[in-house]
Motif scaffolding. Structure first.
Motif, PDB file in Angstrom:
ATOM      1  N   PRO B 150       0.853  -1.287   0.001  1.00 14.72           N
ATOM      2  CA  PRO B 150       0.071  -0.118   0.069  1.00 14.72           C
ATOM      3  C   PRO B 150       0.738   1.293   0.084  1.00 14.72           C
ATOM      4  CG  PRO B 150      -0.154  -1.266   2.175  1.00 14.72           C
ATOM      5  CD  PRO B 150       0.483  -2.126   0.899  1.00 14.72           C
ATOM      6  N   VAL B 151       1.953   1.504   0.877  1.00 13.64           N
ATOM      7  CA  VAL B 151       2.581   2.449   0.915  1.00 13.64           C
ATOM      8  C   VAL B 151       3.203   2.665  -0.591  1.00 13.64           C
ATOM      9  CG1 VAL B 151       4.884   3.480   1.812  1.00 13.64           C
ATOM     10  CG2 VAL B 151       3.407   2.130   3.283  1.00 13.64           C
ATOM     11  N   THR B 152       3.683   1.730  -1.588  1.00 15.87           N
ATOM     12  CA  THR B 152       4.305   1.580  -2.619  1.00 15.87           C
ATOM     13  C   THR B 152       3.305   2.497  -3.384  1.00 15.87           C
ATOM     14  OG1 THR B 152       5.471  -0.504  -2.294  1.00 15.87           O
ATOM     15  CG2 THR B 152       5.034   0.551  -4.695  1.00 15.87           C
ATOM     16  N   LEU B 153       1.891   1.907  -3.639  1.00 13.44           N
ATOM     17  CA  LEU B 153       0.890   2.370  -4.513  1.00 13.44           C
ATOM     18  C   LEU B 153       0.619   3.718  -4.214  1.00 13.44           C
ATOM     19  CD1 LEU B 153      -1.768  -0.552  -4.667  1.00 13.44           C
ATOM     20  CD2 LEU B 153       0.295  -0.059  -6.244  1.00 13.44           C
ATOM     21  N   ALA B 154       0.554   4.105  -2.958  1.00 12.24           N
ATOM     22  CA  ALA B 154       0.101   5.569  -2.510  1.00 12.24           C
ATOM     23  C   ALA B 154       1.242   6.477  -3.132  1.00 12.24           C
ATOM     24  CB  ALA B 154       0.183   5.806  -1.042  1.00 12.24           C
ATOM     25  N   ALA B 155       2.748   5.921  -2.967  1.00 11.14           N
ATOM     26  CA  ALA B 155       3.592   6.891  -3.481  1.00 11.14           C
ATOM     27  C   ALA B 155       3.900   6.863  -4.854  1.00 11.14           C
ATOM     28  CB  ALA B 155       5.054   6.402  -2.811  1.00 11.14           C
ATOM     29  N   SER B 156       3.429   5.771  -5.614  1.00 13.65           N
ATOM     30  CA  SER B 156       3.621   5.613  -6.979  1.00 13.65           C
ATOM     31  C   SER B 156       2.859   6.830  -7.677  1.00 13.65           C
ATOM     32  CB  SER B 156       3.412   4.357  -7.467  1.00 13.65           C
ATOM     33  OG  SER B 156       2.050   3.994  -7.513  1.00 13.65           O
ATOM     34  N   GLY B 157       1.755   7.155  -7.266  1.00 15.59           N
ATOM     35  CA  GLY B 157       0.739   8.246  -7.951  1.00 15.59           C
ATOM     36  C   GLY B 157       1.636   9.566  -7.962  1.00 15.59           C
ATOM     37  N   VAL B 158       2.011   9.812  -6.590  1.00 16.33           N
ATOM     38  CA  VAL B 158       2.866  10.907  -6.316  1.00 16.33           C
ATOM     39  C   VAL B 158       3.929  11.053  -7.465  1.00 16.33           C
ATOM     40  CG1 VAL B 158       3.506  12.889  -4.698  1.00 16.33           C
ATOM     41  CG2 VAL B 158       1.822  11.144  -4.126  1.00 16.33           C
ATOM     42  N   LEU B 159       4.782   9.914  -7.361  1.00 18.78           N
ATOM     43  CA  LEU B 159       5.911  10.091  -8.063  1.00 18.78           C
ATOM     44  C   LEU B 159       5.684  10.279  -9.496  1.00 18.78           C
ATOM     45  CD1 LEU B 159       8.307   7.628  -6.302  1.00 18.78           C
ATOM     46  CD2 LEU B 159       7.949   9.746  -5.788  1.00 18.78           C
ATOM     47  N   ALA B 160       4.611   9.465 -10.095  1.00 18.28           N
ATOM     48  CA  ALA B 160       4.327   9.753 -11.529  1.00 18.28           C
ATOM     49  C   ALA B 160       4.114  11.052 -11.805  1.00 18.28           C
ATOM     50  CB  ALA B 160       2.963   8.786 -11.968  1.00 18.28           C
ATOM     51  N   GLU B 161       3.509  11.686 -10.998  1.00 19.07           N
ATOM     52  CA  GLU B 161       3.346  13.305 -11.363  1.00 19.07           C
ATOM     53  C   GLU B 161       4.386  14.219 -11.376  1.00 19.07           C
ATOM     54  OE1 GLU B 161       0.425  13.124 -12.946  1.00 19.07           O
ATOM     55  OE2 GLU B 161      -0.246  14.964 -12.018  1.00 19.07           O
ATOM     56  N   VAL B 162       5.250  13.620 -10.321  1.00 14.59           N
ATOM     57  CA  VAL B 162       6.708  14.605  -9.943  1.00 14.59           C
ATOM     58  C   VAL B 162       7.397  14.297 -11.427  1.00 14.59           C
ATOM     59  CG1 VAL B 162       8.821  14.608  -8.827  1.00 14.59           C
ATOM     60  CG2 VAL B 162       6.503  14.385  -7.507  1.00 14.59           C
ATOM     61  N   MET B 163       7.496  12.931 -11.869  1.00 17.73           N
ATOM     62  CA  MET B 163       8.267  12.778 -13.084  1.00 17.73           C
ATOM     63  C   MET B 163       7.695  13.554 -14.311  1.00 17.73           C
ATOM     64  SD  MET B 163       9.770   9.004 -12.478  1.00 17.73           S
ATOM     65  CE  MET B 163       8.701   8.176 -11.488  1.00 17.73           C
ATOM     66  N   ILE B 206      13.999  12.417  -3.730  1.00 17.43           N
ATOM     67  CA  ILE B 206      14.372  12.344  -2.448  1.00 17.43           C
ATOM     68  C   ILE B 206      13.461  12.782  -1.322  1.00 17.43           C
ATOM     69  CG2 ILE B 206      16.259  12.821  -0.897  1.00 17.43           C
ATOM     70  CD1 ILE B 206      18.281  13.239  -3.440  1.00 17.43           C
ATOM     71  N   SER B 207      12.762  14.075  -1.644  1.00 14.92           N
ATOM     72  CA  SER B 207      11.948  14.635  -0.515  1.00 14.92           C
ATOM     73  C   SER B 207      10.580  13.795  -0.543  1.00 14.92           C
ATOM     74  CB  SER B 207      11.662  16.021  -0.873  1.00 14.92           C
ATOM     75  OG  SER B 207      10.534  16.250  -1.825  1.00 14.92           O
ATOM     76  N   GLN B 208      10.445  13.170  -1.555  1.00 13.55           N
ATOM     77  CA  GLN B 208       9.055  12.244  -1.298  1.00 13.55           C
ATOM     78  C   GLN B 208       9.351  10.989  -0.450  1.00 13.55           C
ATOM     79  OE1 GLN B 208       6.007  12.522  -2.225  1.00 13.55           O
ATOM     80  NE2 GLN B 208       6.626  14.609  -2.983  1.00 13.55           N
ATOM     81  N   LEU B 209      10.503  10.706  -0.122  1.00 12.62           N
ATOM     82  CA  LEU B 209      10.891   9.565   0.772  1.00 12.62           C
ATOM     83  C   LEU B 209      10.383  10.067   2.109  1.00 12.62           C
ATOM     84  CD1 LEU B 209      12.378   7.122   0.301  1.00 12.62           C
ATOM     85  CD2 LEU B 209      14.489   7.951   1.172  1.00 12.62           C
ATOM     86  N   VAL B 210      10.461  11.180   2.622  1.00  8.98           N
ATOM     87  CA  VAL B 210       9.674  11.615   3.748  1.00  8.98           C
ATOM     88  C   VAL B 210       8.387  10.794   3.786  1.00  8.98           C
ATOM     89  CG1 VAL B 210       8.999  13.403   5.106  1.00  8.98           C
ATOM     90  CG2 VAL B 210      11.096  13.705   3.931  1.00  8.98           C
TER      91      VAL B 210
END
Lengths: 219, 276
Positions: B150-163, B206-210
């Motif tokens: 679940p942590v992966t899925l939640a982060a992947s959405g945000v990372l996709a937008e960042v990229m 890196i800051s998304q790691l927080v």
């Protein structure tokens, strides 16, 4: 469990939960705005101690995990004779975290203005109060619209912390765990709640984008 | 005012060079606010004292090495969940971003919906999904994956937008130039756009790691032994709730503070902005 069965049994719970989530979000966000402004004022004041306190506040509450803060407020504070009821605990947690990010948004809004404008204003003879009200605040507010929209969505998402304490009525995440511990709600029970969040986030995002397009300063 | 060694921060630019009267006022204000801040700290310490929370029995266990070894074990759990999630989310986020910018209509629509879904849902809801719903379909997951996925899925959405923001930051003219040279879209993406886009967003990643680290703290829901869960065990052992929770909170704050500092440092070195 099918959709109709799920809705006939728990439809009312979902509705109450959605309204609870909305209500908590609205209350928390109102306080977040007030507190972010207060903290930002402290951080730009010429008084060093106030700046330090403001900076410290922001660093602490933007870096602490929500659950850790909630647990401290719920379980540790009563030992220090500060007792709040559960939903207040959740709202206070969300406000503390949200206002740290809110102040960061205002600060970066202020930072985009540029030193040159302040110096120009001063050389035109504007007083400090005029500079603040006519130059700094209008621009900072305009460029903070989009970040604040995202913050509102983040505030809504963090009200899901309510599922970690016994609340009545439950909010949207709590109701999913409630339903699934009583019966096998399956993927649908989860999707209904998710739809509540995603739908709300979409509406907030849409309104925020429109507002931002209207007030944005093109550079 | 022009020959400052460091560029003037906007905080200071707001104020003119103070005259004698203002300087006196600032001095008084500084003294008063310092006293108020100290009184505030004093009141908090006093509250700890009068409720007996400063008693040595609540704090001595922190001097024992076993306490820290146990916390370190939990910390290792936190780090392994956070890093696994981080890497998986990076891959998934990249795929979602590539799908969304691919120009193939159906694929792009699907990736957009998926991205917005994971960005619009609280990670706690996703955790309950993996904890309560997935087992209903007879799928058995270890507690590690119940928190990591679940942590992966939640982060992947945000990372996709960042990229995607990184991709958009690559000047359009470069893509046009590559097209006029006859390069295919996929080749343009991988040879020209992506290498630069990734560079732009490294500090943001890196800051998304927080966020990922924060999300791992609910691992106790699935009883995975992370820092928070081990702290809870210590609390029942030593009956020292307040001191333990504050200690753990400080550890998390310092960890995330360090990650943010690192991100800011990298951003400064590379001369790019952090996208949140």
């Amino acid at each position: 469990m099918g959709l109709s069965e799920l809705l006939s049994t728990y439809g009312q719970d979902y509705l109450t939960a959605l309204l609870t989530t909305w209500w908590m979000t609205a209350v928390a966000f109102a306080f977040v705005m007030v507190l972010s402004i207060a903290v930002t004022v402290m951080r730009v004041s010429p008084l060093r101690p106030l700046r330090l306190v403001g900076d410290f506040y922001v660093q602490v509450f933007r870096n602490i995990p929500g659950v850790a803060l909630l647990i401290i407020i719920v379980y540790a504070l009563p030992n220090l004779r500060v007792v709040l009821d559960y939903s207040t605990c959740v709202i206070v947690t969300v406000i503390l975290m949200g206002s740290a990010f809110g102040s960061e948004n205002f600060m970066s809004g202020i930072n985009t203005i540029g030193v040159g404008q302040i110096e120009a204003a001063r050389s035109l003879g504007l007083t400090f109060t005029q500079i603040i009200w006519k130059i700094v605040i209008p621009q900072a507010l305009r460029s903070a619209v989009l970040p604040m929209t995202n913050l509102l969505i983040a505030v809504m998402l963090s009200t899901s912390l309510g599922s970690q304490v016994p609340m009545s009525p439950d909010e949207l995440t709590g109701v999913v765990s409630f339903i699934n511990t009583r019966s096998t709600g399956g993927i649908l029970a989860f999707l209904i709640a998710a739809l509540g969040y995603v739908g709300t986030a979409a509406v907030i995002g849409f309104v925020g984008n429109r507002l931002d397009k209207k007030v944005r300063i093109l550079r | 005012m022009s020959n400052h060694a460091k560029p003037l921060s906007i905080r200071d630019a707001l104020y003119e060079q103070p005259g004698p009267r203002t300087r006196r006022r600032v001095a008084i204000g500084t003294a008063v606010s310092a006293v108020l801040a100290l009184i505030g700290i004093g009141l908090i310490v006093r509250q700890f004292y009068i409720t007996g929370q400063l008693a040595p029995r609540y704090w001595t266990f922190l001097a024992q090495p076993t306490t820290w070894l146990y916390l370190l074990q939990g910390f290792r759990g936190t780090v392994s969940v956070a890093l696994t999630s981080g890497v998986l989310a990076l891959i998934l986020g990249l795929l979602l971003m590539l799908g969304r910018t691919s120009g193939i209509k159906p694929l792009s629509a699907v990736c957009r919906v998926v991205t917005d879904f994971f960005r619009g849902v609280p990670s706690l809801l996703l955790i309950y999904f993996f904890f309560l719903v997935v087992p209903q379909y007879g799928i058995k997951l270890s507690s590690f994956w119940m928190i990591t996925l679940p942590v992966t899925l939640a982060a992947s959405g945000v990372l996709a937008e960042v990229m995607r923001a990184g991709v958009n930051a690559v000047p359009r003219g470069q893509v046009e130039a590559a097209m006029s040279l006859g390069m295919r879209p996929a080749r343009i993406m991988f040879k020209i756009v992506l290498p630069q886009a990734i560079r732009f967003v490294i500090p943001s990643l890196i800051s998304q790691l927080v966020v990922v680290v924060k999300d791992t703290t609910v691992a106790y829901v699935v009883s995975y032994p992370d820092l928070m869960q081990n702290a809870r065990v210590l609390i029942t052992n030593y009956d020292a709730l307040v001191s333990m929770y504050f200690t753990v909170a400080i550890i998390y704050i310092l960890l995330n503070y360090a990650i943010n500092k690192l991100s800011g440092f990298v951003a400064e070195r590379m001369g790019v902005k952090i996208i949140r």
